[in-house]
Scaffold this motif. Sequence first.
Motif, PDB file in Angstrom:
ATOM      1  N   VAL A  24      12.012  54.323  26.802  1.00  0.00           N
ATOM      2  CA  VAL A  24      12.882  55.466  26.541  1.00  0.00           C
ATOM      3  C   VAL A  24      12.234  56.714  27.132  1.00  0.00           C
ATOM      4  N   VAL A  40      17.345  58.666  28.318  1.00  0.00           N
ATOM      5  CA  VAL A  40      17.714  57.454  29.061  1.00  0.00           C
ATOM      6  C   VAL A  40      16.800  56.294  28.665  1.00  0.00           C
ATOM      7  N   SER A  41      17.372  55.097  28.708  1.00  0.00           N
ATOM      8  CA  SER A  41      16.586  53.862  28.627  1.00  0.00           C
ATOM      9  C   SER A  41      16.221  53.493  30.053  1.00  0.00           C
ATOM     10  N   PHE A 109      20.869  50.748  26.126  1.00  0.00           N
ATOM     11  CA  PHE A 109      21.090  50.653  24.684  1.00  0.00           C
ATOM     12  C   PHE A 109      22.435  50.006  24.390  1.00  0.00           C
ATOM     13  N   VAL A 110      23.432  50.370  25.180  1.00  0.00           N
ATOM     14  CA  VAL A 110      24.746  49.749  25.051  1.00  0.00           C
ATOM     15  C   VAL A 110      25.089  49.109  26.390  1.00  0.00           C
ATOM     16  N   GLN A 111      25.413  47.827  26.376  1.00  0.00           N
ATOM     17  CA  GLN A 111      25.752  47.120  27.614  1.00  0.00           C
ATOM     18  C   GLN A 111      27.239  46.831  27.607  1.00  0.00           C
TER      19      GLN A 111
ATOM     20  N   MET B   1      27.568  42.012  22.200  1.00  0.00           N
ATOM     21  CA  MET B   1      27.691  43.129  21.271  1.00  0.00           C
ATOM     22  C   MET B   1      28.478  44.295  21.869  1.00  0.00           C
ATOM     23  N   SER B   2      28.916  44.133  23.110  1.00  0.00           N
ATOM     24  CA  SER B   2      29.550  45.284  23.747  1.00  0.00           C
ATOM     25  C   SER B   2      30.835  45.707  23.040  1.00  0.00           C
ATOM     26  N   ALA B   5      30.290  48.422  20.431  1.00  0.00           N
ATOM     27  CA  ALA B   5      29.569  49.647  20.766  1.00  0.00           C
ATOM     28  C   ALA B   5      30.471  50.863  20.603  1.00  0.00           C
ATOM     29  N   TRP B  75      15.715  56.549  17.419  1.00  0.00           N
ATOM     30  CA  TRP B  75      16.202  55.233  17.832  1.00  0.00           C
ATOM     31  C   TRP B  75      15.850  54.207  16.765  1.00  0.00           C
ATOM     32  N   ALA B  80      21.207  54.892  18.395  1.00  0.00           N
ATOM     33  CA  ALA B  80      20.412  55.833  19.194  1.00  0.00           C
ATOM     34  C   ALA B  80      21.078  57.190  19.026  1.00  0.00           C
ATOM     35  N   LEU B 130      24.964  56.666  19.498  1.00  0.00           N
ATOM     36  CA  LEU B 130      25.465  55.377  19.978  1.00  0.00           C
ATOM     37  C   LEU B 130      25.158  54.330  18.925  1.00  0.00           C
ATOM     38  N   THR B 131      26.158  53.539  18.606  1.00  0.00           N
ATOM     39  CA  THR B 131      25.964  52.443  17.654  1.00  0.00           C
ATOM     40  C   THR B 131      26.349  51.150  18.348  1.00  0.00           C
ATOM     41  N   ARG B 132      25.529  50.119  18.187  1.00  0.00           N
ATOM     42  CA  ARG B 132      25.839  48.848  18.848  1.00  0.00           C
ATOM     43  C   ARG B 132      25.842  47.717  17.823  1.00  0.00           C
TER      44      ARG B 132
END
Lengths: 132, 132
Positions: A24, A40-41, A109-111, B1-2, B5, B75, B80, B130-132
């Motif tokens: 991070v 950013v990751s 973090f989110v894909q 998991m997308s 998100a 995080w 995040a 951001l939540t995943r």
Amino acid sequence: MSEQATTTTLTEDECWEVLDAGSVGRLATAVGGDPEIFPVSFGTAARTLYFLTKPGTKLVEMVVNNRVAFETDAWDDATATSVVVKGVAEIIESDADVADAESSGVVPFVQDGKNVWVRITPTHVTGRRLTR
Amino acid sequence: MSEQATTTTLTEDECWEVLDAGSVGRLATAVGGDPEIFPVSFGTAARTLYFLTKPGTKLVEMVVNNRVAFETDAWDDATATSVVVKGVAEIIESDADVADAESSGVVPFVQDGKNVWVRITPTHVTGRRLTR
């Protein structure tokens, strides 16, 4: 504890150890004279930084083809280590470039499949470690 | 998991909850057209940010009396959270201002008695989670 406090300047190799272990960081830009900062990751490969972001975001607008300053840090009770990378950011799209980027092991973090790769080619890497 | 998100924009009150709970952030400046970024240990009081630094440092030169962008983030495995504060930084010296700064509870990583207080008066506070 003030007597024992020391500041150590990291070598470039030591900076890359910190960067290679990091995940991070934050990216700063100065587009239009005002600073902007984004978390950013990130990942590294061959002493280059990579991250994924969404096309069309403010981050892309502000960062791409501009000089950026990137920072990552690591803290524990006894030490605070910070590495700053100055460089130029660009979106990469060619298969060869994307293969290099994927080898950086960055995990966003989110894909959600709508990301673009940004590469930061470093021009200057500095780091320091405070020990108390 | 997308699929799960989500991105949530924080209210200003929620941003201040994150800032009030934070202790480490990064400050970006754009002096001379190039971005700079510095890690800082910060505190808050009355919706104002404070940190201690050494007089005469590059950080002081670059930051004071300039517009800055400050970021802190938190995080965990599921979320995040990042808050960005735009504002103006200045060194404070009057007893009343220093009393306000001391009430921020900031604990510098190294305390050696040679520090000056910097205050960041916010002009714009934004945050997202951001939540995943």
